[in-house]
Design a protein around this motif. Structure first.
Motif, short mmCIF file in Angstrom:
data_model
loop_
_atom_site.label_atom_id
_atom_site.label_comp_id
_atom_site.label_asym_id
_atom_site.label_seq_id
_atom_site.Cartn_x
_atom_site.Cartn_y
_atom_site.Cartn_z
N VAL A 142 -5.68 2.52 -6.59
CA VAL A 142 -6.88 2.14 -7.33
C VAL A 142 -8.12 2.91 -6.88
CG1 VAL A 142 -8.38 0.18 -7.84
CG2 VAL A 142 -5.91 -0.11 -7.86
N SER A 143 -8.11 3.44 -5.67
CA SER A 143 -9.30 4.17 -5.22
C SER A 143 -9.57 5.39 -6.10
CB SER A 143 -9.16 4.60 -3.75
OG SER A 143 -8.08 5.48 -3.58
N LEU A 155 -10.14 -3.97 -5.74
CA LEU A 155 -8.91 -3.88 -4.95
C LEU A 155 -9.09 -2.89 -3.79
CD1 LEU A 155 -5.27 -3.89 -6.07
CD2 LEU A 155 -6.02 -2.18 -4.43
N ILE A 198 -1.16 1.91 -9.51
CA ILE A 198 -0.44 1.23 -8.42
C ILE A 198 -1.36 0.18 -7.78
CG2 ILE A 198 0.82 1.54 -6.25
CD1 ILE A 198 0.97 4.52 -6.83
N PRO A 199 -0.87 -1.00 -7.51
CA PRO A 199 -1.68 -1.98 -6.80
C PRO A 199 -1.76 -1.66 -5.32
CG PRO A 199 0.46 -2.92 -7.32
CD PRO A 199 0.42 -1.56 -7.95
N ALA A 200 -2.45 -0.56 -5.02
CA ALA A 200 -2.60 -0.07 -3.65
C ALA A 200 -3.92 0.67 -3.59
CB ALA A 200 -1.46 0.87 -3.30
N ILE A 201 -4.40 0.92 -2.40
CA ILE A 201 -5.69 1.57 -2.27
C ILE A 201 -5.56 3.07 -2.49
CG2 ILE A 201 -7.61 2.04 -0.70
CD1 ILE A 201 -6.97 -0.64 0.68
N ARG A 202 -4.73 3.71 -1.71
CA ARG A 202 -4.60 5.16 -1.74
C ARG A 202 -3.19 5.56 -2.16
NH1 ARG A 202 -7.64 8.38 2.52
NH2 ARG A 202 -9.50 7.17 2.97
N THR A 246 4.31 7.40 -0.64
CA THR A 246 2.88 7.74 -0.54
C THR A 246 2.35 7.47 0.87
OG1 THR A 246 2.23 5.58 -1.38
CG2 THR A 246 2.39 7.35 -2.98
N LEU A 293 -9.54 -6.69 -7.41
CA LEU A 293 -8.27 -7.09 -6.79
C LEU A 293 -7.57 -8.15 -7.65
CD1 LEU A 293 -7.43 -7.65 -3.11
CD2 LEU A 293 -6.71 -9.33 -4.79
N ASP A 306 0.84 -1.21 0.00
CA ASP A 306 0.00 0.00 0.00
C ASP A 306 0.88 1.26 0.00
OD1 ASP A 306 -2.86 0.59 -0.07
OD2 ASP A 306 -2.49 1.75 1.72
N ASN A 307 1.92 1.25 -0.82
CA ASN A 307 2.89 2.33 -0.83
C ASN A 307 3.51 2.42 -2.22
OD1 ASN A 307 4.46 4.36 0.36
ND2 ASN A 307 6.13 2.95 0.83
N PHE A 308 4.10 3.55 -2.52
CA PHE A 308 4.83 3.73 -3.78
C PHE A 308 5.86 4.83 -3.56
CE2 PHE A 308 5.46 4.90 -8.30
CZ PHE A 308 5.60 3.64 -8.85
N THR A 314 2.24 -5.72 -16.26
CA THR A 314 3.27 -6.67 -15.83
C THR A 314 2.73 -8.08 -15.68
OG1 THR A 314 2.90 -6.09 -13.51
CG2 THR A 314 4.66 -4.93 -14.64
N SER A 334 -4.18 -6.25 -8.59
CA SER A 334 -3.17 -6.58 -7.58
C SER A 334 -1.99 -7.27 -8.26
CB SER A 334 -3.81 -7.50 -6.55
OG SER A 334 -2.90 -7.93 -5.60
N ASP A 335 -0.82 -7.18 -7.63
CA ASP A 335 0.40 -7.81 -8.17
C ASP A 335 0.57 -7.46 -9.64
OD1 ASP A 335 2.56 -9.47 -7.13
OD2 ASP A 335 2.03 -10.84 -8.73
N ASN A 336 0.33 -6.20 -9.97
CA ASN A 336 0.35 -5.77 -11.37
C ASN A 336 0.74 -4.30 -11.42
OD1 ASN A 336 -0.10 -6.07 -14.15
ND2 ASN A 336 -2.20 -5.33 -14.00
N ALA A 375 4.27 -5.05 -5.16
CA ALA A 375 3.92 -6.32 -5.81
C ALA A 375 5.14 -7.21 -5.74
CB ALA A 375 3.56 -6.07 -7.27
N THR A 435 -15.33 -6.96 -4.47
CA THR A 435 -14.04 -7.56 -4.81
C THR A 435 -13.10 -6.58 -5.51
OG1 THR A 435 -15.15 -8.48 -6.75
CG2 THR A 435 -14.78 -9.96 -4.89
#
Lengths: 350, 350, 350, 350
Positions: free
Chosen positions: C181-182, D194, C241-245, C289, C194, B199-201, B289, C198-200, B243, D192
């Motif tokens: 993704v939010s 993310l 980004i595979p993250a929420i915020r 972030t 997800l 949950d970071n970048f 990816t 996710s993982d992407n 990821a 579902t």
């Protein structure tokens, strides 16, 4: 203002304490110690605190903890008990977020934590810091052993069932629990790397976990049976969620014939009616961990998936109600403040 | 059957080599070494290999690597160059997945990797193992320096633009890249914990990253300019994706007036027409990816977001085409096998 | 107390508004509308608000929005402009979190949002709600168009460079951005599941994204050039980004010879010295972030990865400073409150 | 070569079938149908298949499924039973990955799936496709109902305990299970996303889940008791893991006095000694879902967390052994091939 010191604030319970205490209207943080990081501004380690916490880590010697009103130990096990006596002598109240003051049986403590207990008398004096169960004792306590993250959720979930005698087969309880990875702390370890723990799920501690004896000790207190009594026994199985925060406990108890007649929903609602941090959800609910994220709330739902089986679902944030939030809740009680002061943040969702 | 040894197989490039080689129809893995884990069955560390890889880790002494046809070094930097000469003398071919044989300038190597290069003559002989650019040399090589994960994607993305002189301002290239956390390896470090990296970048290595000089060295080779020439220069900025696997490179090159006239899509399609592992996607595509997850494929899309700007999007799996898959691809070439042998796994999606 | 209404609060900007406003000491939320969910308690949709927000969704007709002091539109594009005139006539101030009042060129609006603009006069009156750039105008505004999430970060990152004429080649700016993704909202769509996201990692909107024209319009305002002037142009490339915020922007600007002489760190620090929500980090920093998660802060670091290239790294929480937090910041200004009221939550880390 | 058709291949079980079958040495995929996507190349929807699957989706009419040897239904519930009779008449073997041929009791089917069963005679003929339990029947079957993902793991975990009479209290079994989000399929749904399911954990289906009756039906078959017999009953509680793939089942069974004497480890090892896809791990193990990621393997560990309680931990990939891999395993049996053909991919870790 309450003068607060934090011993060992470099871990997750430390930064969570800082997040909560820096927003607490009645608290002034006067020192935070770390031998290893002495001199480093706290906000260099945790940029989230830039502009909000202006302290640097100091050595314990420089910290003048004896001038604090309250000292939190966010340290490895064994540190608090080594420093407690001196601080108490200076009139400082102590809240230990590690395990030094949780297990009342020193042999049990030594078995699970690998060190002898150095101050059994203080251990005897210490109060188990779960306000929903020990509020009055906490108000008067000089030393609080802050509960483990899993035990908090398991006790709050089972308490209504165990307080009423004869509802369940208390000798065969099951606590199937799962925790986000922050529960393992901010330690460099392989098994909690993102590349190991993400997109994955597993049980762990299957040969025995330190929170097992704590859970059983306290469930016996709740049920009013003797320490070690076989009348109350809970199998505890933790799992690792690929998430940062959150504990979810799925609790099972076989209902006795009289338990099968009970209105469990009403029982839980009555039990927690006046609790500011415990939310009994409507019948049929499935609480999710994010509904309490970064907050001190616990949400509970009770179910009967079979006529003779009670299932209780409990969620908490392991770092807040499961650790630092609960510690602040105890501090509020110990200092005569409203219990909810500084703890009413709305959970962060999504 | 090709007899293969792996030195230092406890990390992610090691387990990925084992995944690929254990399914390779022409390979027999004869030894895998780890001083630290000697005696431990490989599948105890990696349960994914239970029933598929029956080896245990051995000490280098017991491994009889000199009897292998090919030895892979999946080790920290500096190990391969210490052992290469002896193995070569015994007729063993060497593929180093670390950086010992990537940077041709020994001063540059020392600056970025903190140790002098111990065998400059072998470094001079070593071939840079990117088959799409150096296929014939790899076929004849005794030593291959397997490319870094980021450099693989950056080179494959820029190559069509740089091979045709005068299309772009090659002195001002930008490679804005992002990698999954497995690129940091299976090391116990705080910053790659799930609780830190999820949950970071963020960008990282902003003061300079080891893959920067490698990228610049090789882009100059591609463009046909002298080593160190300012005519080709690329700013490389890596970011950390929350990821496990995957590298995504977003490449920017200013187009010259003649470059603005070129049909970039046709250029890329022609360039990679015969490459088994490089997929030029249709105009307008945005490769993801996961579309190459756990495979040796690279997908590329080329865009013109402004009339004078080319943008190339490249995805690869950092552990496969970015490391172990590419190493196996090199092995296939060095051993006279079809280049794709054992490497045509369909990507795992979702 | 400020009486606040929220139109369309079922999405993520809605729940984030509720999180912030329910903790705001000067606000009383009087109505929240959703035609589709009318009658449903807000906390049934968002259990995180149980016990904190006691409202139910109502139809717009029942909401008596005309009695509010401020109405927020957390709606799809097109809703605010249809209802604005009537509310303004009743003296209500309006803050639109959608795009109805962002793009000043109605043709541009129609092209990107697929509908004609229904009230160009109000659009002309509306103020672009980025306080760090338009504070005084916001104080006096009746209508605020709350900025897009990406444009907020891009403008705050480029502003110091563009405010001083002649530092950079403003005609060739690049904004390489990434969002959790939010940002896509709480809509049932396949690509943000997800199991898909996710993982992407991928770029998206590569053929053009709605925030591109907004960014370019506003960068021209900042630089003081005419609308549409080619003297300022920014290529904007968003990634998922595979993250929420969280939004992370990596901004590139070619430095002019005079720009190469400038002390960029000093420039940024001076520019944002008095801003309560903008944190210029020390030289060499890489903001992440999570350091602003669930907060209204922005952190910025400026770098020179090549002698003639400036790179600015900006992080924000897309739902807070990128949407609802910024909207509350505007409300504070419009209502004469201290700008930071109710917005000083410490970021949630980990 | 076996001519294979796939009905409805746009979901996750569809793409997983394509991944496996496109690498299967004895299969030729001749058609894949989707009314909605007819005409679209499969690899446009799933870029992971670019260059590997050259088919386009066709309408069922054009697909000439009656010329296939085997047809897989990767469709919503109800589709297979509508088309089965005609295909069978043409000599086609059918494997349904939905639920049409799982529940033997048509009333039960109608209750849980909301539609009457249209061909009870075929349902009676259909074989439940769990090879480890029904291998010989599958070999001879014309119709196979492929098991649900959860039921596969629960049955394989409980089978050794139930096959030996008198070991456990079979009337009070508990299956505490957790699944990655791909189990919910590739459907646009809010819960579902993310942004909803990530960094979260919850139970679901707490009022009853379709896999509950399937589990109970089949556990009774395993235990050899009558359908519906109260002598065998399992409470099934599913949870949602914030991950793409993977099922983890934690199974509890109270041991009888004779069960308490049994060597459970030996029992499990003996039971699965010859199974190519079931791995009984050493005593004390905790299998993790990633250890079987993207593979057809199941790993099982058996524990006694209390003297009178057996706990079985089971992991599988819900899309492979829990769906498409198991379907291919059944196909291999039905077509007289070695059961493991095309299914021995090494799990992808990390």
């Amino acid at each position: 203002m309450i003068k607060v010191g934090i011993v060992g604030g470099t871990g997750y319970t430390g930064v969570e304490l800082l997040r909560l205490l820096s927003q607490h209207p009645q608290v002034k943080i006067t020192a935070i110690t770390s031998r290893k990081e002495a001199g480093m501004p706290v906000s260099d380690m945790y940029p989230s605190l830039r502009g909000r916490v202006d302290l640097a880590f100091t050595t314990p010697d420089e910290a003048r903890l004896n001038e604090c009103d309250v000292v939190f130990f966010a340290t490895p096990h064994g540190v608090a008990m080594a420093q407690a006596r001196e601080l108490l002598a200076d009139g400082v109240k102590i809240i230990d977020l590690a395990a030094d003051f949780r297990l009342k049986d020193t042999a049990e403590f030594e078995r699970w934590y690998g060190m002898p207990h150095s101050c059994p008398d203080l251990l005897a004096e210490a109060v188990y810091g779960l306000p929903e169960l020990h509020r009055e004792a906490i108000r008067k306590a000089r030393i609080v052993g802050n509960p483990g993250c899993y035990p908090t959720s398991v006790q709050l979930g089972f308490a209504p069932l165990l307080k009423t005698p004869g509802l369940v087969d208390a000798a065969h309880l099951i606590a199937n629990c799962a925790s986000g990875v922050s529960g393992a702390g901010r330690k460099a370890e392989v098994h909690t790397l993102l590349a190991e723990a993400s997109d994955n799920f597993k049980a762990y501690g299957v040969k025995g976990h330190r929170h097992g004896p704590e859970i059983n000790q306290q469930l016996r207190v709740i049920a009013g049976v003797a320490p070690g009594s076989a009348a109350v026994h809970c199998v505890f199985v933790p799992h690792l969620i690929p998430a940062i925060r959150g504990i979810h406990s799925t609790l099972y108890a076989r209902l006795t014939p009289s338990g099968q007649q009970a209105d469990l929903q009403a029982l839980f609602e009555a039990h927690y009616r006046d609790e500011p941090f415990v939310d009994v959800m409507p019948a049929g609910s499935a609480p999710e961990t994010r509904s309490v994220r970064a907050s001190n709330f616990v949400r509970i739902a009770v179910h009967k998936p079979a006529p003779d089986l009670a299932m209780v679902l409990v969620v908490e944030d392991n770092l807040t109600k499961g650790a630092s939030g609960q510690a602040v809740q105890c501090m509020n009680l110990m200092c005569g403040l409203d219990e909810t002061t500084g703890l009413l943040q709305v959970p962060v969702l999504p």
